[in-house]
Write an enzyme that holds these catalytic residues in place. Structure first.
Site, PDB file in Angstrom:
ATOM      1  N   SER A  70     -50.092  -0.125  -4.166  1.00 42.58           N
ATOM      2  CA  SER A  70     -50.094   0.860  -5.247  1.00 42.58           C
ATOM      3  C   SER A  70     -49.651   2.223  -4.704  1.00 42.58           C
ATOM      4  O   SER A  70     -48.521   2.355  -4.226  1.00 42.58           O
ATOM      5  CB  SER A  70     -51.485   0.911  -5.887  1.00 42.58           C
ATOM      6  OG  SER A  70     -51.455   1.614  -7.089  1.00 42.58           O
ATOM      7  N   ASP A  86     -48.191  -5.456 -15.039  1.00 43.49           N
ATOM      8  CA  ASP A  86     -48.888  -4.323 -14.429  1.00 43.49           C
ATOM      9  C   ASP A  86     -48.764  -3.078 -15.307  1.00 43.49           C
ATOM     10  O   ASP A  86     -47.661  -2.583 -15.530  1.00 43.49           O
ATOM     11  CB  ASP A  86     -48.282  -4.056 -13.048  1.00 43.49           C
ATOM     12  CG  ASP A  86     -49.085  -3.070 -12.218  1.00 43.49           C
ATOM     13  OD1 ASP A  86     -49.867  -2.296 -12.802  1.00 43.49           O
ATOM     14  OD2 ASP A  86     -48.924  -3.072 -10.993  1.00 43.49           O
ATOM     15  N   HIS A 133     -51.731  -5.486 -12.060  1.00 41.76           N
ATOM     16  CA  HIS A 133     -51.798  -4.633 -10.882  1.00 41.76           C
ATOM     17  C   HIS A 133     -52.615  -5.247  -9.756  1.00 41.76           C
ATOM     18  O   HIS A 133     -52.340  -5.006  -8.583  1.00 41.76           O
ATOM     19  CB  HIS A 133     -52.402  -3.290 -11.279  1.00 41.76           C
ATOM     20  CG  HIS A 133     -52.257  -2.223 -10.240  1.00 41.76           C
ATOM     21  ND1 HIS A 133     -51.036  -1.688  -9.890  1.00 41.76           N
ATOM     22  CD2 HIS A 133     -53.165  -1.594  -9.454  1.00 41.76           C
ATOM     23  CE1 HIS A 133     -51.198  -0.767  -8.955  1.00 41.76           C
ATOM     24  NE2 HIS A 133     -52.491  -0.699  -8.674  1.00 41.76           N
TER      25      HIS A 133
END
Length: 764
Positions: free
Chosen positions: A599, A684, A720
């Site tokens: 991320s 995501d 995600h």
């Protein structure tokens, strides 16, 4: 003879027809899956990526009809994006889907040489996981609740037993089997699982595709049947009221921001639910919780720099939400309740690491706040857990986690005991307000997760369980902490773990090393145990965590003053300096050094690869936030406006040049980039799949070393947080481990010569 010829002729026609059918089927499949029929799906250097010339115009600054912040540049700056076509908000465009499928096919092709290593590592993961296991039951009302796992099953099972004289007794009752919730689904994440106050109903929130849009369902535990109540498109929060007749939840707006808090009365339709609070400022998001005492619902709305709380007294019929203190610039606070007072953690008065204050319920405003404990510069307060006679303060002290217990009658404070220099300590389920014991968890890079109870009256700690890790012996491993000197003179801590017979440990010679980093949002990457990491260590590798600025390990200033906005580059410089330190001290060398981040940690990887492509042998970037500029100028992209208080708003001249100088996609150049594995999730909502897809396409055009592969693997059914199925998640991680160990030249386990190591089961 003529009859035989006729039969043969018919057979030939049928065979030809069958062949034509097979060819048509094959061609149709290739076109549907990959968007090509006879053309190659990929070539040896990657998937050819269409470039839209001259490109889509992307504006930074003022755009009529759009919220671009308070001071957008006028006229706006214009950027051309040749890969903008990869963005599809609906995730249905066939041109985009086939491109991602081709990337996945290229990944499978290039990963083939690592497949045996990956299978071996996956088997190791499974061997170190006690597949059938049970968490320590915790008391809650008239029951003890716990979760357990079963060999071969993907998800946890929530269970309970009666509380019989302070211990679990009687037959097990299954509260919620997530394996049944997820049956037939490729993805299933169950977030909140909340028991009603009378213990007869369980409410749970389920996300079936990784989009983080949850469906709330309710199950009657007396009949084991679902109730007709259903809440769609929720934010995942569930809080029961005083009884099982009502619950509170949040919903998201079109940009994935939780913006409303609702009250649902059981037995009614969602369309009749009452909206208690709506947050209209797009810099803020809302959450809902209940105080540990059970008396107050707390609605919290916060941005990256400010917060505001409202309370609802569940013991006052007809009560309305009451403001604690209105939001103020750069003021953050959170609220708990004890007795006739609110206890508040606040950064007011320049106390950046926060302090504890109290105020009467009837007069909650800041003018009435009274300091409970003196402010300590090196101690950061995060949250409190409240009991009838005690309060547990949770936070950090000098870079490490801490838990302190305060006796409410005397104000005396004592710290929970820890045995190691490098560790993680955290609160677990504490549902009994009248309890004298505090349940907490503990682990380190070498110590598996352990559950303790601390008796707050006698000040004694009792170990309840150490999570079993089959085939793992803690005495074989060593953890330590070192500090890298950053280029501006700041000392950056690094946590390390390695096996005692690796080359570094036995000969002080360089070993293969994985350096992990994050460094954003003030989040802390604490040195906790991960059984999967054993597969690195058992190959002679060192695993290291760089606690770089932008995280919160050393306190709030580590993030707020030194790792965000116009100080963000400290994050990237710290990571490079940490790598240089590890090389200079002899832990590793560039050909033996891998890096990883997810991320915002993927943004870290992308930026440092542009800064120092020569420093690393290979890298793994999970769901990386790499198209920072294009995302942060566009308020239509989910969560963009919320993030302006993290990175700065590049629609303003103040931030445009600075963000442009480090945004990974915008700084790809001609360089010998190391081998790179990039992962993405199609659904995501936090880092859209097109960011890693664009980054990979640009990197391939900049790559000057054809021997170093750049791979993109997109999970077409998750979001995600990768796979929800624990076995699938281990499979994904084993792919990353195989990629790293093969590129570092250590795919095999260390020789089984443990003569100097403690025997399994012996104390170290």
């Amino acid at each position: 003879q003529s009859s035989r010829m006729a039969v043969q002729s018919k057979a030939a026609l049928l065979a030809g027809a069958a062949g034509c059918t097979a060819l048509v089927t094959w061609a149709g499949y290739r076109w549907w899956k990959y968007g090509v029929i006879f053309s190659p799906i990929f070539n040896e250097s990657g998937v050819p990526t269409y470039r839209q010339v001259p490109g889509t115009k992307v504006f930074a600054g003022k755009v009529e009809g759009e919220d671009r912040g308070p001071n957008p540049m006028d006229p706006p700056k214009v950027m051309l994006d040749e890969l903008y076509w990869l963005r599809d908000d609906d995730r249905k465009n066939r041109k985009v889907i086939t491109h991602l499928n081709r990337e996945n096919a290229y990944f499978e092709h290039k990963f083939r040489p690592f497949k045996d290593v990956q299978t071996t590592i996956y088997d190791e993961f499974v061997s170190h996981m006690k597949e059938t296991d049970e968490e320590v039951p915790y008391p809650h009302g008239t029951y003890f609740y716990y979760t357990r796992t079963v060999q071969g099953k993907a998800y946890r099972i929530h269970c309970r037993k009666k509380n019989v004289m302070g211990a679990p007794g009687g037959p097990e009752e299954i509260v919620l089997d997530i394996n049944l919730v997820g049956k037939g689904k490729s993805y299933c994440h169950v977030g909140s699982v909340e028991i009603s106050p009378d213990h007869n109903v369980v409410a749970y929130a389920a996300d079936y595709n990784g989009s983080e849009k949850y469906e709330i369902l309710l199950k009657d535990l007396t009949t084991d049947k679902l109730l007709p109540d259903k809440v769609s498109e929720s934010g995942g929060d569930i809080v029961w009221g005083k009884t099982n007749k009502e619950l509170y939840y949040t919903t998201r707006d079109s940009k994935q921001r939780t913006d409303k808090v609702w009250r649902h009365v059981l037995g009614s339709d969602q369309s009749t639910d009452e909206c208690l609070y709506e947050e209209k400022d797009e810099l803020f998001w809302v959450g809902v919780d209940k105080t540990d005492s059970g008396r107050f619902i707390v609605v919290s709305t916060r941005s990256k720099t400010r917060s505001e709380s409202l309370t609802l007294d569940l013991e006052a019929p007809g009560a309305k939400l009451t403001m604690v203190h209105p939001r103020e610039e750069n003021h953050r606070y959170s609220v708990e309740h004890w007795g006739e007072d609110f206890y508040i953690i606040t950064n007011a008065d320049g106390n950046i690491n926060s302090k504890l204050v109290q105020t009467r319920i009837a007069s909650p405003g800041r003018a009435n706040w009274v300091e409970v404990l003196p402010y300590e510069e090196d101690t950061k307060l995060d949250y409190v857990v409240v009991f009838k006679e005690h309060m547990v303060l949770n936070g950090r002290c000098k870079g490490l986690k801490m838990c302190k217990v305060m006796t409410m009658a005397t104000g005396k404070v004592s710290a929970l005991p820890v045995q190691e220099d490098c560790f993680d300590i955290y609160s677990k389920s504490n549902k009994e307000f009248n309890s004298e014991v505090f349940r907490y968890g503990y682990s380190s890079l070498v110590t598996p997760h352990s559950t303790f109870e601390f008796n707050m009256r006698t000040q004694t700690s009792t170990l309840l369980k150490v999570k079993e890790v089959p085939g793992y012996e803690p005495g074989w491993y060593q953890c330590e902490r070192t500090f890298a000197r950053a280029r501006d003179g700041t000392n950056v801590p690094i946590s390390l773990v390695y096996r005692k017979d690796c080359r570094w440990a036995t000969e002080r010679k360089a070993s293969p090393l994985m350096l992990y980093g994050y460094g954003s949002y003030g989040a802390c990457i604490d040195p906790s145990f991960d059984f999967k990491c054993v597969s690195y260590l058992d190959r002679g590798m060192i695993f290291a965590i760089a606690h770089i600025r932008g995280g919160g390990e050393m306190g709030r200033h580590w993030y707020e003053r030194e790792g965000k906005y116009l100080a963000k580059k400290n994050t990237f410089f710290d990571f490079c300096d940490a790598a240089e330190h590890l090389i200079a001290k002899g832990f590793t060398t560039t050909p033996q050094l891998a890096i990883s981040g997810r991320s915002a940690g993927g943004m870290l990887v992308g930026t440092v690869l542009n800064l120092r492509p020569d420093l690393f042998q290979c890298a793994v970037a999970g769901v990386p936030f790499v198209d920072v500029m294009t995302t942060m100028v566009d308020p239509s992209i989910p969560l963009t406006i919320v993030e302006w208080e993290e990175w700065g708003n590049p629609n303003e001249a103040k931030y445009f040049d600075y963000i442009m100088s480090y945004s990974p996609v915008n700084n790809v150049g001609k360089a010998a980039y190391p081998s790179l594995l990039v992962t993405a999730g199609l659904n995501d909502p936090r880092v859209a799949y097109w960011e890693p897809a664009k980054w990979v396409a640009k990197l391939r055009t900049g790559q000057t070393n054809p021997n170093n592969v750049i791979l993109l693997k997109t999970d077409m059914s998750s979001g995600h947080f990768a796979a929800s199925d624990r076995y699938r998640l281990m499979e994904e991680r084993s792919i990353e481990y195989a990629f790293v160990t093969s590129n570092l030249g250590c795919p095999d386990l260390l020789p089984p010569d443990y003569k100097f190591l403690p025997k399994q089961g012996a104390s170290a």
